[in-house]
Design a protein around this motif. Sequence first.
Motif, PDB file in Angstrom:
ATOM      1  N   THR A  41       0.850  -1.186   0.000  1.00  0.00           N
ATOM      2  CA  THR A  41       0.000   0.000   0.000  1.00  0.00           C
ATOM      3  C   THR A  41       0.887   1.236   0.000  1.00  0.00           C
ATOM      4  O   THR A  41       2.049   1.176   0.368  1.00  0.00           O
ATOM      5  N   ALA A  42       0.327   2.361  -0.446  1.00  0.00           N
ATOM      6  CA  ALA A  42       1.105   3.590  -0.551  1.00  0.00           C
ATOM      7  C   ALA A  42       0.293   4.767  -0.040  1.00  0.00           C
ATOM      8  O   ALA A  42      -0.936   4.726   0.000  1.00  0.00           O
ATOM      9  N   ARG A  43       1.002   5.806   0.321  1.00  0.00           N
ATOM     10  CA  ARG A  43       0.355   7.064   0.689  1.00  0.00           C
ATOM     11  C   ARG A  43       0.329   7.942  -0.545  1.00  0.00           C
ATOM     12  O   ARG A  43       1.329   8.118  -1.211  1.00  0.00           O
ATOM     13  N   ASP A  44      -0.834   8.502  -0.833  1.00  0.00           N
ATOM     14  CA  ASP A  44      -1.001   9.396  -1.975  1.00  0.00           C
ATOM     15  C   ASP A  44      -0.812  10.816  -1.452  1.00  0.00           C
ATOM     16  O   ASP A  44      -1.750  11.431  -0.955  1.00  0.00           O
ATOM     17  N   GLY A  45       0.431  11.318  -1.538  1.00  0.00           N
ATOM     18  CA  GLY A  45       0.747  12.600  -0.910  1.00  0.00           C
ATOM     19  C   GLY A  45       0.719  12.415   0.590  1.00  0.00           C
ATOM     20  O   GLY A  45       1.356  11.537   1.121  1.00  0.00           O
ATOM     21  N   LYS A  46      -0.035  13.232   1.272  1.00  0.00           N
ATOM     22  CA  LYS A  46      -0.158  13.097   2.724  1.00  0.00           C
ATOM     23  C   LYS A  46      -1.310  12.181   3.112  1.00  0.00           C
ATOM     24  O   LYS A  46      -1.510  11.887   4.277  1.00  0.00           O
ATOM     25  N   LYS A  47      -2.069  11.754   2.131  1.00  0.00           N
ATOM     26  CA  LYS A  47      -3.266  10.962   2.399  1.00  0.00           C
ATOM     27  C   LYS A  47      -2.958   9.473   2.401  1.00  0.00           C
ATOM     28  O   LYS A  47      -2.337   8.958   1.489  1.00  0.00           O
ATOM     29  N   GLY A  48      -3.421   8.792   3.414  1.00  0.00           N
ATOM     30  CA  GLY A  48      -3.322   7.342   3.473  1.00  0.00           C
ATOM     31  C   GLY A  48      -4.650   6.742   3.052  1.00  0.00           C
ATOM     32  O   GLY A  48      -5.491   7.419   2.448  1.00  0.00           O
ATOM     33  N   PRO A  49      -4.867   5.489   3.369  1.00  0.00           N
ATOM     34  CA  PRO A  49      -6.135   4.850   3.037  1.00  0.00           C
ATOM     35  C   PRO A  49      -7.314   5.593   3.681  1.00  0.00           C
ATOM     36  O   PRO A  49      -7.202   6.115   4.784  1.00  0.00           O
ATOM     37  N   LYS A  50      -8.423   5.638   2.963  1.00  0.00           N
ATOM     38  CA  LYS A  50      -9.655   6.253   3.481  1.00  0.00           C
ATOM     39  C   LYS A  50     -10.676   5.144   3.688  1.00  0.00           C
ATOM     40  O   LYS A  50     -10.734   4.205   2.904  1.00  0.00           O
ATOM     41  N   ALA A  51     -11.482   5.286   4.724  1.00  0.00           N
ATOM     42  CA  ALA A  51     -12.489   4.270   5.019  1.00  0.00           C
ATOM     43  C   ALA A  51     -13.829   4.917   5.329  1.00  0.00           C
ATOM     44  O   ALA A  51     -13.880   6.025   5.864  1.00  0.00           O
ATOM     45  N   LYS A  52     -14.885   4.216   4.981  1.00  0.00           N
ATOM     46  CA  LYS A  52     -16.246   4.583   5.362  1.00  0.00           C
ATOM     47  C   LYS A  52     -16.825   3.385   6.100  1.00  0.00           C
ATOM     48  O   LYS A  52     -16.561   2.239   5.732  1.00  0.00           O
ATOM     49  N   VAL A  53     -17.597   3.670   7.127  1.00  0.00           N
ATOM     50  CA  VAL A  53     -18.147   2.615   7.974  1.00  0.00           C
ATOM     51  C   VAL A  53     -19.661   2.741   8.038  1.00  0.00           C
ATOM     52  O   VAL A  53     -20.200   3.835   8.184  1.00  0.00           O
ATOM     53  N   LEU A  66      -7.846   3.172  -1.421  1.00  0.00           N
ATOM     54  CA  LEU A  66      -6.412   3.231  -1.144  1.00  0.00           C
ATOM     55  C   LEU A  66      -5.585   3.239  -2.412  1.00  0.00           C
ATOM     56  O   LEU A  66      -6.070   2.937  -3.495  1.00  0.00           O
ATOM     57  N   ALA A  67      -4.325   3.600  -2.242  1.00  0.00           N
ATOM     58  CA  ALA A  67      -3.355   3.592  -3.331  1.00  0.00           C
ATOM     59  C   ALA A  67      -2.379   2.443  -3.094  1.00  0.00           C
ATOM     60  O   ALA A  67      -2.107   2.073  -1.952  1.00  0.00           O
ATOM     61  N   LEU A  68      -1.871   1.888  -4.190  1.00  0.00           N
ATOM     62  CA  LEU A  68      -0.893   0.804  -4.100  1.00  0.00           C
ATOM     63  C   LEU A  68       0.401   1.210  -4.793  1.00  0.00           C
ATOM     64  O   LEU A  68       0.417   2.087  -5.640  1.00  0.00           O
TER      65      LEU A  68
END
Length: 116
Positions: A41-53, A66-68
């Motif tokens: 997995t990778a960070r897209d700029g300062k953003k990491g994975p995003k989640a909705k619950v 997420l980004a890979l």
Amino acid sequence: MSPALDVPRELADPAERGSLTIGHAVVRKVAQHAAGQVPGTARDGKKGPKAKVGGHDNDVDLALDLALRYPAAVRAVVGDVRAKVAEEVEGITGYRVRTLAVTVSALLPDVPPRVR
């Protein structure tokens, strides 16, 4: 010693102790952190994975974005993400992950630093 600080020697029965509710914001943070720990997995700029619950009671539905890293075996990394997120969410919160949708929104190359 203050009476408010006195601790009973025996705990009440579990049914009489009250309840515990873990908010969706906490579940979201656990899922995001777990997804970001998976190799590939990778960070897209300062953003990491995003989640909705979503969900109710002890069942949660998760959606991850997420980004890979490129080149990555997308199916393998996503499988690892699914396993890690479900394990962490269920282990930490006690909630059952009913569904887990994953969207890969970017493939980011490994770029060496420009200054050494």
